[in-house]
Design an enzyme around this catalytic site. Sequence first.
Site, PDB file in Angstrom:
ATOM      1  N   SER A 133      -8.082  -6.048   2.811  1.00 34.64           N
ATOM      2  CA  SER A 133      -7.825  -4.799   2.092  1.00 34.64           C
ATOM      3  C   SER A 133      -6.422  -4.739   1.492  1.00 34.64           C
ATOM      4  CB  SER A 133      -8.038  -3.596   3.015  1.00 34.64           C
ATOM      5  OG  SER A 133      -7.180  -3.672   4.130  1.00 34.64           O
TER       6      SER A 133
ATOM      7  N   CYS B 251       5.994 -16.536  -2.970  1.00 35.12           N
ATOM      8  CA  CYS B 251       6.069 -16.246  -4.407  1.00 35.12           C
ATOM      9  C   CYS B 251       7.443 -16.567  -4.990  1.00 35.12           C
ATOM     10  CB  CYS B 251       5.685 -14.802  -4.687  1.00 35.12           C
ATOM     11  SG  CYS B 251       6.554 -13.596  -3.672  1.00 35.12           S
TER      12      CYS B 251
ATOM     13  N   ASN C 118       3.069 -12.988  -9.100  1.00 34.38           N
ATOM     14  CA  ASN C 118       3.310 -13.203  -7.662  1.00 34.38           C
ATOM     15  C   ASN C 118       2.029 -13.111  -6.831  1.00 34.38           C
ATOM     16  OD1 ASN C 118       3.548 -10.328  -8.395  1.00 34.38           O
ATOM     17  ND2 ASN C 118       3.693 -10.032  -6.200  1.00 34.38           N
TER      18      ASN C 118
ATOM     19  N   PHE D 112      -3.252  -6.234  -0.924  1.00 35.58           N
ATOM     20  CA  PHE D 112      -3.275  -6.684  -2.317  1.00 35.58           C
ATOM     21  C   PHE D 112      -3.646  -8.169  -2.398  1.00 35.58           C
ATOM     22  CE2 PHE D 112       0.073  -3.316  -3.654  1.00 35.58           C
ATOM     23  CZ  PHE D 112      -0.913  -2.372  -3.731  1.00 35.58           C
ATOM     24  N   THR D 113      -3.041  -8.979  -1.548  1.00 30.98           N
ATOM     25  CA  THR D 113      -3.303 -10.413  -1.593  1.00 30.98           C
ATOM     26  C   THR D 113      -4.732 -10.708  -1.166  1.00 30.98           C
ATOM     27  OG1 THR D 113      -0.991 -10.784  -1.018  1.00 30.98           O
ATOM     28  CG2 THR D 113      -2.491 -12.620  -0.745  1.00 30.98           C
TER      29      THR D 113
END
Lengths: 349, 349, 349, 349
Positions: free
Chosen positions: A16, A151, A313, A18-19
């Site tokens: 859940s 990143c 990123n 972002f990545t």
Amino acid sequence: MSEGSDALSTAVVGGSGFTGGELLRLLAGHPGFEIVQATSRSYDRKTVGSVHPNLRELDLRFTDPAELESVDVLFAATPHGVSMERIDEFFDAADTVVDLSADFRLNTAEAYEEWYDGHDAPEYLDRAVYALPELTREQLPGADLIASGGCNATATILGLKPLVDAGLLAADDRVVVDVKVGSSEGGAGGGAASSHPERSGVVRPYAPTGHRHEAEIETFLGLDVAFTAHAVDMVRGASATGHVFPEPVSKGDLWSAYREAYEEEPFVRLVAGGSGVYRYPEPKAVAGTNHAEVGFELDPGNGRVVTFSAIDNMMKGSAGQAVHAANVAFGFEETAGLEFGGLHPVGSP
Amino acid sequence: MSEGSDALSTAVVGGSGFTGGELLRLLAGHPGFEIVQATSRSYDRKTVGSVHPNLRELDLRFTDPAELESVDVLFAATPHGVSMERIDEFFDAADTVVDLSADFRLNTAEAYEEWYDGHDAPEYLDRAVYALPELTREQLPGADLIASGGCNATATILGLKPLVDAGLLAADDRVVVDVKVGSSEGGAGGGAASSHPERSGVVRPYAPTGHRHEAEIETFLGLDVAFTAHAVDMVRGASATGHVFPEPVSKGDLWSAYREAYEEEPFVRLVAGGSGVYRYPEPKAVAGTNHAEVGFELDPGNGRVVTFSAIDNMMKGSAGQAVHAANVAFGFEETAGLEFGGLHPVGSP
Amino acid sequence: MSEGSDALSTAVVGGSGFTGGELLRLLAGHPGFEIVQATSRSYDRKTVGSVHPNLRELDLRFTDPAELESVDVLFAATPHGVSMERIDEFFDAADTVVDLSADFRLNTAEAYEEWYDGHDAPEYLDRAVYALPELTREQLPGADLIASGGCNATATILGLKPLVDAGLLAADDRVVVDVKVGSSEGGAGGGAASSHPERSGVVRPYAPTGHRHEAEIETFLGLDVAFTAHAVDMVRGASATGHVFPEPVSKGDLWSAYREAYEEEPFVRLVAGGSGVYRYPEPKAVAGTNHAEVGFELDPGNGRVVTFSAIDNMMKGSAGQAVHAANVAFGFEETAGLEFGGLHPVGSP
Amino acid sequence: MSEGSDALSTAVVGGSGFTGGELLRLLAGHPGFEIVQATSRSYDRKTVGSVHPNLRELDLRFTDPAELESVDVLFAATPHGVSMERIDEFFDAADTVVDLSADFRLNTAEAYEEWYDGHDAPEYLDRAVYALPELTREQLPGADLIASGGCNATATILGLKPLVDAGLLAADDRVVVDVKVGSSEGGAGGGAASSHPERSGVVRPYAPTGHRHEAEIETFLGLDVAFTAHAVDMVRGASATGHVFPEPVSKGDLWSAYREAYEEEPFVRLVAGGSGVYRYPEPKAVAGTNHAEVGFELDPGNGRVVTFSAIDNMMKGSAGQAVHAANVAFGFEETAGLEFGGLHPVGSP
């Protein structure tokens, strides 16, 4: 969700965030992986699409991270510290673990003592392969613990590597790297500094010194860098500007070095001059893609070479790189699942 | 518009540009100046408020720049090259000229040959006083040609000056300055690169080497800097990050140097650490004001000091600085007309 | 901080929120008020400037909200529900209370039952004066409980009031109001939806129906409105577009109605057509100020009048309006402390 | 660039604009089309990638628009008025013309007299098929002149069509549509109002009445709408909020109507309530995709239904819709070339 008897059964732990959402997007469109589980403590039993609106068509619900299914591959997109705690458990569930956190990037327990708060499972450190395919492609096939590069480290390394490879930078040369990053680096959690009113329009120094990615850069690029990061107003993107002072070089030398480094690379393109608006690398040009743009400019008056690199990123700096590494590890086409080439114009991006 | 028999009659040439608008705003609220003319070729006879919506209450129309009225003071906010062409004309109309362009900042015709396209009126160069009051305050009283310092140069100089003054930086030390600037630096004209779709969310290297402000910095700070600027997504603001490698210093040494330099300065505040969101200088914190925030961080591992400075490029970097300089020149209170302290929260800013 | 023996001693309860910060900024620059206390539970003993970077020069620390000092005036900038709970306590400490929440805006306990969760101190409702000075100026002098009008209600009411006053809109006419608001309306707390990655670039319907400000609008404008709000990408600002279908009118009728309503108002300006970029009301043009821009357009083909109004939700929609109301209540100059006229250009704003 | 003997040879006229760039991106990834020409007057002989950085890998240069090659299909992405002038020429070069301008959307010369400046080639108006596949799918197969629907009209029509189809809205019912659009609608040209400093953070009424898309909406939806558009701070996106006052309906009625309209549609998804951040349609959720999100909310107190629809104006509002229409016209898979599902999080978008 990709189907087919040959696809590898795949779990995403931490789906859940972002990545994790990026991973789910990429794996769902990848012929070699079939998502069978996505975990989320906070959104257990909710649909993936209720968190990631771009995945509303995906017929999948989050499950409790405590109950891992048996899979071929497990991607972990959890905060720093979780993977090192659960690594035995991950390997009980999966044959291969691709970890997107910093937990297995460095080589030694000592490095984790110096840069983090130590390590819970140092016996795995030798086994892990650092995944920045442009650097470590040959070590990836057959690896069963893959530590996807960070990143800011990725952006920095890609910008400077050609100079190192060409012998234009020595280990003790002074190198300054000034990085600008988007708000998605802070993750979905947020906090006061990440709220829209406080984060809009910023140029905000953060981790101005002592950024942990320095450790990755030194370890894998073999170069000490004086690193500083600034938060700027974009959502996706990291842009690294390197300021280096090599022995006198010509622009031709630089072109040779960068071409030599990247001409065969499917995800790196050189952008250095030319006409129009987009003459140097910038995150907008690679938003949503796994591409890195790399470039440079010569400053003869100051004996300086300025290097530029720009990535998304969330992609080349995280989920995209992890999928790229897995493609190499499993012998898939390197660009499988990573074909999207980006948009123009694009806003934040 | 300020009134009063003692106020200096004042003209603003180039009043429809962003910088001209800022000047009109500041002068209209200043007890020592009375605006009698604002010129604009494009908006001749239009109200000032039709261009600058924050000045809708100002009862003033633009006039043709060819017909200058006789005034005490003329502020020129015209593109580079115009003031050097019209400087005789300006002095025919006014006793004192405050120029906001680069036309009279450097000392010699040679410098203009090297950094610009030469100079049309080199005989004025000796007469001009470079106006960065923290640097040149003592030369301003009585000056009749004032060349207000450039935005990026101002941000850079303010960040590094304490180190130079304290003897911590020598003329041949290697100094990198990485600047991030807002879109108002491009002026009201714009072009493809300045359009909202192309300019939103950027981190775009521009003038990555050879930026003309290097000349100002070297001339007035006595230091060669390796300077690179990036466009980022804000409207107002310039943020300069300096990376310097002095002899070993302590944080106490740095505090002493910065306090010594700025403790009496009405427009400079030190921001270096502390708690909360705003721990280092950032443009949002000074948006709309004539303040500069200056700070630093020590990076012992790399033998580095990182310096930060943040200004509103339209204010401390342009119109505000010009008014500040005029205040000093005419003996007004230094902060007259420049009292606005800014907003929180503020967006872009 | 304003000084002087005649200034009213003043406390701000809830000083670390966005609205509290705006109050502190305005009161610090106001000759009639002297801030003696600013409370904050979360930032107790921290400097005001550590939260509000524009107030770094203010020599003031937050104190515990439980320990109120005795003052002439207390401004409450607390979340909904706090003031109604603490109102006795507030009046123990202060002679006059200016409340910026919704707690005393409506007239009756029944209204609070309908639109909120009831009311804890209904005996105060009669005593409170709703403060939208353009509407209730005459009731303010001498009031000791002032309930400052809500941001969306203020924008809506100012846009439609001239039509009501001129008899062009009847109570049962169908009126649609479509509002666009900035992220500062959500306050300093934030949450996932307010985080920069999720909030950037949005056009997000929120409270698409049943917005509580409908109650204020109906009560004080005497008009039922079908109200919908959208979050858009700005920090400060509220823009209300009204779509009304009156009996046939001419543009001249509209100009008469709006001029009649506002020609004496110090904070309302009419913007309806003209040349240039800023031809209709927009939040950018009033950012940071207590101004409201109001305008209209005629749509004869659809029998429609479109009304526009734009305010800074933190100012005319909150702290500025509260100070304006206090100025009227105490007989100060109406514009005292509210002189700032805004910036051009300005970003978010 | 797509290859293969069966692919239709394809030209894009006006390839350097934003819409032209989107077309090139989509067609380059489409198995059924092979791009053989992209024209641009301004960028003649430049690479496509020098204008559209996401297409740097595309091996294609712009050519002079005066010299059209012979192709199967010609997509015209030129400003209003160009296609009607050059339509004979287009058909000399191509068997099928897909026009993205407004030049062939309306049915009659009279309509062009009323809403535009007349029409140069009215003999083609009968031949043209308006392309909003959800509305006109059945007319598209075999069509040789396709007029792709406008962005604001598309958003508006998709939001209201289910109500019309279900008989919930009559032709003379009063309907207000309040649209919010991104800066890419203004095209690559720009101007003062489109410059980043002036366009950032806006809520700016534009074409507040009399918007030309009203004509499309009335013609193809059979409904008069009172339409107003606002520019807001995003690059891609159009969001249309409809305010309608039908006979009393239940939420179930609305769900039935919307499901009936769209359950078979590959590019429309219903979003109306639920949990999380993205509970209603918003442009961020569809950025870069050909999807439309459509939803509604019931406002019983005001007898109102609020409808929401969100698209990417460059995609479902322009290039994506044109490709979708061509897919239908040529019998390709409807989603061919339009598979990209979007990103999360995404900024502006």
